[in-house]
Design a protein around this motif. Sequence first.
Motif, PDB file in Angstrom:
ATOM      1  N   LEU A 148      -2.839  -8.702   2.376  1.00  0.00           N
ATOM      2  CA  LEU A 148      -2.198  -8.638   3.693  1.00  0.00           C
ATOM      3  C   LEU A 148      -1.502  -9.948   4.047  1.00  0.00           C
ATOM      4  O   LEU A 148      -0.503  -9.958   4.756  1.00  0.00           O
ATOM      5  CB  LEU A 148      -3.240  -8.296   4.769  1.00  0.00           C
ATOM      6  CG  LEU A 148      -3.821  -6.886   4.729  1.00  0.00           C
ATOM      7  CD1 LEU A 148      -5.043  -6.798   5.622  1.00  0.00           C
ATOM      8  CD2 LEU A 148      -2.784  -5.856   5.148  1.00  0.00           C
ATOM      9  N   GLU A 149      -2.044 -11.058   3.544  1.00  0.00           N
ATOM     10  CA  GLU A 149      -1.516 -12.384   3.888  1.00  0.00           C
ATOM     11  C   GLU A 149      -0.535 -12.927   2.847  1.00  0.00           C
ATOM     12  O   GLU A 149      -0.175 -14.101   2.903  1.00  0.00           O
ATOM     13  CB  GLU A 149      -2.680 -13.368   4.052  1.00  0.00           C
ATOM     14  CG  GLU A 149      -3.595 -13.072   5.220  1.00  0.00           C
ATOM     15  CD  GLU A 149      -2.918 -13.234   6.574  1.00  0.00           C
ATOM     16  OE1 GLU A 149      -2.055 -14.122   6.706  1.00  0.00           O
ATOM     17  OE2 GLU A 149      -3.231 -12.450   7.492  1.00  0.00           O
ATOM     18  N   CYS A 150      -0.104 -12.101   1.897  1.00  0.00           N
ATOM     19  CA  CYS A 150       0.790 -12.605   0.845  1.00  0.00           C
ATOM     20  C   CYS A 150       2.124 -13.045   1.450  1.00  0.00           C
ATOM     21  O   CYS A 150       2.546 -12.562   2.506  1.00  0.00           O
ATOM     22  CB  CYS A 150       0.996 -11.562  -0.251  1.00  0.00           C
ATOM     23  SG  CYS A 150       2.109 -10.224   0.197  1.00  0.00           S
ATOM     24  N   GLU A 151       2.790 -13.947   0.768  1.00  0.00           N
ATOM     25  CA  GLU A 151       4.060 -14.497   1.245  1.00  0.00           C
ATOM     26  C   GLU A 151       5.098 -13.392   1.423  1.00  0.00           C
ATOM     27  O   GLU A 151       5.307 -12.567   0.542  1.00  0.00           O
ATOM     28  CB  GLU A 151       4.575 -15.534   0.231  1.00  0.00           C
ATOM     29  CG  GLU A 151       5.760 -16.326   0.727  1.00  0.00           C
ATOM     30  CD  GLU A 151       6.236 -17.359  -0.283  1.00  0.00           C
ATOM     31  OE1 GLU A 151       7.311 -17.925  -0.059  1.00  0.00           O
ATOM     32  OE2 GLU A 151       5.538 -17.592  -1.289  1.00  0.00           O
ATOM     33  N   GLY A 152       5.714 -13.361   2.581  1.00  0.00           N
ATOM     34  CA  GLY A 152       6.723 -12.341   2.866  1.00  0.00           C
ATOM     35  C   GLY A 152       6.159 -11.029   3.371  1.00  0.00           C
ATOM     36  O   GLY A 152       6.907 -10.164   3.833  1.00  0.00           O
ATOM     37  N   GLY A 153       4.842 -10.859   3.270  1.00  0.00           N
ATOM     38  CA  GLY A 153       4.202  -9.659   3.807  1.00  0.00           C
ATOM     39  C   GLY A 153       4.405  -8.392   3.009  1.00  0.00           C
ATOM     40  O   GLY A 153       4.111  -7.295   3.481  1.00  0.00           O
ATOM     41  N   ASP A 154       4.896  -8.526   1.761  1.00  0.00           N
ATOM     42  CA  ASP A 154       5.133  -7.338   0.931  1.00  0.00           C
ATOM     43  C   ASP A 154       4.582  -7.579  -0.475  1.00  0.00           C
ATOM     44  O   ASP A 154       5.270  -8.146  -1.325  1.00  0.00           O
ATOM     45  CB  ASP A 154       6.627  -7.031   0.865  1.00  0.00           C
ATOM     46  CG  ASP A 154       6.926  -5.735   0.110  1.00  0.00           C
ATOM     47  OD1 ASP A 154       5.972  -5.086  -0.368  1.00  0.00           O
ATOM     48  OD2 ASP A 154       8.121  -5.376   0.004  1.00  0.00           O
ATOM     49  N   PRO A 155       3.350  -7.145  -0.762  1.00  0.00           N
ATOM     50  CA  PRO A 155       2.764  -7.388  -2.086  1.00  0.00           C
ATOM     51  C   PRO A 155       3.528  -6.722  -3.229  1.00  0.00           C
ATOM     52  O   PRO A 155       3.511  -7.216  -4.352  1.00  0.00           O
ATOM     53  CB  PRO A 155       1.343  -6.841  -1.979  1.00  0.00           C
ATOM     54  CG  PRO A 155       1.317  -5.986  -0.773  1.00  0.00           C
ATOM     55  CD  PRO A 155       2.398  -6.471   0.131  1.00  0.00           C
ATOM     56  N   TYR A 156       4.236  -5.614  -2.969  1.00  0.00           N
ATOM     57  CA  TYR A 156       5.021  -4.970  -4.032  1.00  0.00           C
ATOM     58  C   TYR A 156       6.104  -5.915  -4.555  1.00  0.00           C
ATOM     59  O   TYR A 156       6.387  -5.953  -5.744  1.00  0.00           O
ATOM     60  CB  TYR A 156       5.671  -3.687  -3.520  1.00  0.00           C
ATOM     61  CG  TYR A 156       4.691  -2.576  -3.235  1.00  0.00           C
ATOM     62  CD1 TYR A 156       4.047  -1.909  -4.278  1.00  0.00           C
ATOM     63  CD2 TYR A 156       4.407  -2.188  -1.939  1.00  0.00           C
ATOM     64  CE1 TYR A 156       3.148  -0.891  -4.027  1.00  0.00           C
ATOM     65  CE2 TYR A 156       3.503  -1.170  -1.674  1.00  0.00           C
ATOM     66  CZ  TYR A 156       2.875  -0.524  -2.720  1.00  0.00           C
ATOM     67  OH  TYR A 156       1.976   0.483  -2.466  1.00  0.00           O
ATOM     68  N   ILE A 166      -2.321  -0.669   1.141  1.00  0.00           N
ATOM     69  CA  ILE A 166      -3.576  -1.176   0.568  1.00  0.00           C
ATOM     70  C   ILE A 166      -4.671  -0.154   0.854  1.00  0.00           C
ATOM     71  O   ILE A 166      -4.866   0.255   1.999  1.00  0.00           O
ATOM     72  CB  ILE A 166      -3.947  -2.544   1.166  1.00  0.00           C
ATOM     73  CG1 ILE A 166      -2.840  -3.558   0.858  1.00  0.00           C
ATOM     74  CG2 ILE A 166      -5.288  -3.033   0.618  1.00  0.00           C
ATOM     75  CD1 ILE A 166      -2.920  -4.809   1.691  1.00  0.00           C
ATOM     76  N   GLU A 167      -5.362   0.246  -0.208  1.00  0.00           N
ATOM     77  CA  GLU A 167      -6.419   1.247  -0.055  1.00  0.00           C
ATOM     78  C   GLU A 167      -7.747   0.677  -0.540  1.00  0.00           C
ATOM     79  O   GLU A 167      -7.855   0.197  -1.667  1.00  0.00           O
ATOM     80  CB  GLU A 167      -6.091   2.501  -0.862  1.00  0.00           C
ATOM     81  CG  GLU A 167      -7.146   3.582  -0.753  1.00  0.00           C
ATOM     82  CD  GLU A 167      -6.897   4.772  -1.675  1.00  0.00           C
ATOM     83  OE1 GLU A 167      -7.454   5.841  -1.401  1.00  0.00           O
ATOM     84  OE2 GLU A 167      -6.157   4.616  -2.663  1.00  0.00           O
ATOM     85  N   ILE A 168      -8.744   0.719   0.337  1.00  0.00           N
ATOM     86  CA  ILE A 168     -10.116   0.416  -0.080  1.00  0.00           C
ATOM     87  C   ILE A 168     -10.784   1.766  -0.265  1.00  0.00           C
ATOM     88  O   ILE A 168     -10.851   2.578   0.666  1.00  0.00           O
ATOM     89  CB  ILE A 168     -10.874  -0.432   0.967  1.00  0.00           C
ATOM     90  CG1 ILE A 168     -10.139  -1.739   1.224  1.00  0.00           C
ATOM     91  CG2 ILE A 168     -12.307  -0.702   0.497  1.00  0.00           C
ATOM     92  CD1 ILE A 168     -10.730  -2.574   2.339  1.00  0.00           C
ATOM     93  N   PRO A 211      -0.607   2.877  -4.105  1.00  0.00           N
ATOM     94  CA  PRO A 211      -1.163   1.810  -3.273  1.00  0.00           C
ATOM     95  C   PRO A 211      -1.897   0.760  -4.110  1.00  0.00           C
ATOM     96  O   PRO A 211      -2.272   1.012  -5.255  1.00  0.00           O
ATOM     97  CB  PRO A 211      -2.143   2.556  -2.357  1.00  0.00           C
ATOM     98  CG  PRO A 211      -2.538   3.765  -3.135  1.00  0.00           C
ATOM     99  CD  PRO A 211      -1.341   4.136  -3.963  1.00  0.00           C
ATOM    100  N   PHE A 212      -2.096  -0.417  -3.535  1.00  0.00           N
ATOM    101  CA  PHE A 212      -2.954  -1.441  -4.131  1.00  0.00           C
ATOM    102  C   PHE A 212      -4.384  -1.015  -3.825  1.00  0.00           C
ATOM    103  O   PHE A 212      -4.825  -1.083  -2.678  1.00  0.00           O
ATOM    104  CB  PHE A 212      -2.675  -2.807  -3.503  1.00  0.00           C
ATOM    105  CG  PHE A 212      -1.381  -3.426  -3.935  1.00  0.00           C
ATOM    106  CD1 PHE A 212      -1.370  -4.442  -4.879  1.00  0.00           C
ATOM    107  CD2 PHE A 212      -0.179  -2.999  -3.398  1.00  0.00           C
ATOM    108  CE1 PHE A 212      -0.172  -5.014  -5.290  1.00  0.00           C
ATOM    109  CE2 PHE A 212       1.023  -3.566  -3.800  1.00  0.00           C
ATOM    110  CZ  PHE A 212       1.019  -4.573  -4.742  1.00  0.00           C
ATOM    111  N   THR A 213      -5.088  -0.545  -4.838  1.00  0.00           N
ATOM    112  CA  THR A 213      -6.422   0.020  -4.609  1.00  0.00           C
ATOM    113  C   THR A 213      -7.518  -0.987  -4.929  1.00  0.00           C
ATOM    114  O   THR A 213      -7.508  -1.609  -5.988  1.00  0.00           O
ATOM    115  CB  THR A 213      -6.633   1.285  -5.465  1.00  0.00           C
ATOM    116  OG1 THR A 213      -5.598   2.215  -5.164  1.00  0.00           O
ATOM    117  CG2 THR A 213      -7.983   1.927  -5.183  1.00  0.00           C
ATOM    118  N   ILE A 214      -8.429  -1.129  -3.987  1.00  0.00           N
ATOM    119  CA  ILE A 214      -9.655  -1.891  -4.196  1.00  0.00           C
ATOM    120  C   ILE A 214     -10.742  -0.830  -4.316  1.00  0.00           C
ATOM    121  O   ILE A 214     -11.094  -0.160  -3.339  1.00  0.00           O
ATOM    122  CB  ILE A 214      -9.913  -2.855  -3.027  1.00  0.00           C
ATOM    123  CG1 ILE A 214      -8.775  -3.892  -2.960  1.00  0.00           C
ATOM    124  CG2 ILE A 214     -11.279  -3.540  -3.164  1.00  0.00           C
ATOM    125  CD1 ILE A 214      -8.691  -4.646  -1.666  1.00  0.00           C
TER     126      ILE A 214
END
Length: 201
Positions: A12-20, A100-102, A30-33
């Motif tokens: 969520l805190e990655c630079e630019g706000g877009d992990p993709y 982002i999916e947990i 999604p980025f799954t945890i």
Amino acid sequence: SLIALYEAMKLLECEGGDPYKIYELGSAAPFTILTIAGSARQAGVLFQEIRNKLLSSPYFRDKFISDGLKQDSIFLCTPQDRRNNEELRKKGLSEFPGSIEIRSGHSNSNTLVGISCFVLLFDEVGTFKQTGGSSSGEQLYGNLSPTVATYVRKEFIIDPKTKLPAVDKEGKPLEPKRYYDGKIISISSPRGMDGIFWKLY
């Protein structure tokens, strides 16, 4: 539960706000945890811990929408998701639940194959079966661990004098550093001196 939420916060805190964009990936999955336990009951207990902490946390209060809270998963909205949802609302369209999916898993690897996992959390690995089959430690680790290698972050080497990407003697840009951010976390120690988790331990 804290590890799962911390890893979500990092995205969520990655630079630019877009992990993709950071990982140069398409936005289809999604980025799954993924948290995996030895039984459905145990997985449910762990998921409830995650859910309770998230709902009581001031940090996560504006990071999800009501449609993002499911029975066995939680979707979180990145800053880019929130910008996209604003546009969707203006057009009268349904909001996107989040990138982002947990997710709470269990010990049957066959039903989990194909999930793109940013983080794999094996809970109480000592209770996993050591014999063959889709619920064994060997199968779970073998089927799911390759997915974490997807998340490679490139960092270009900058020339301190020019503040531009560094080049070699022929003027070609230097190969960027590669950071593999996907990870596998095994909680607890193995039950016996055999199997994949003993080898890792």
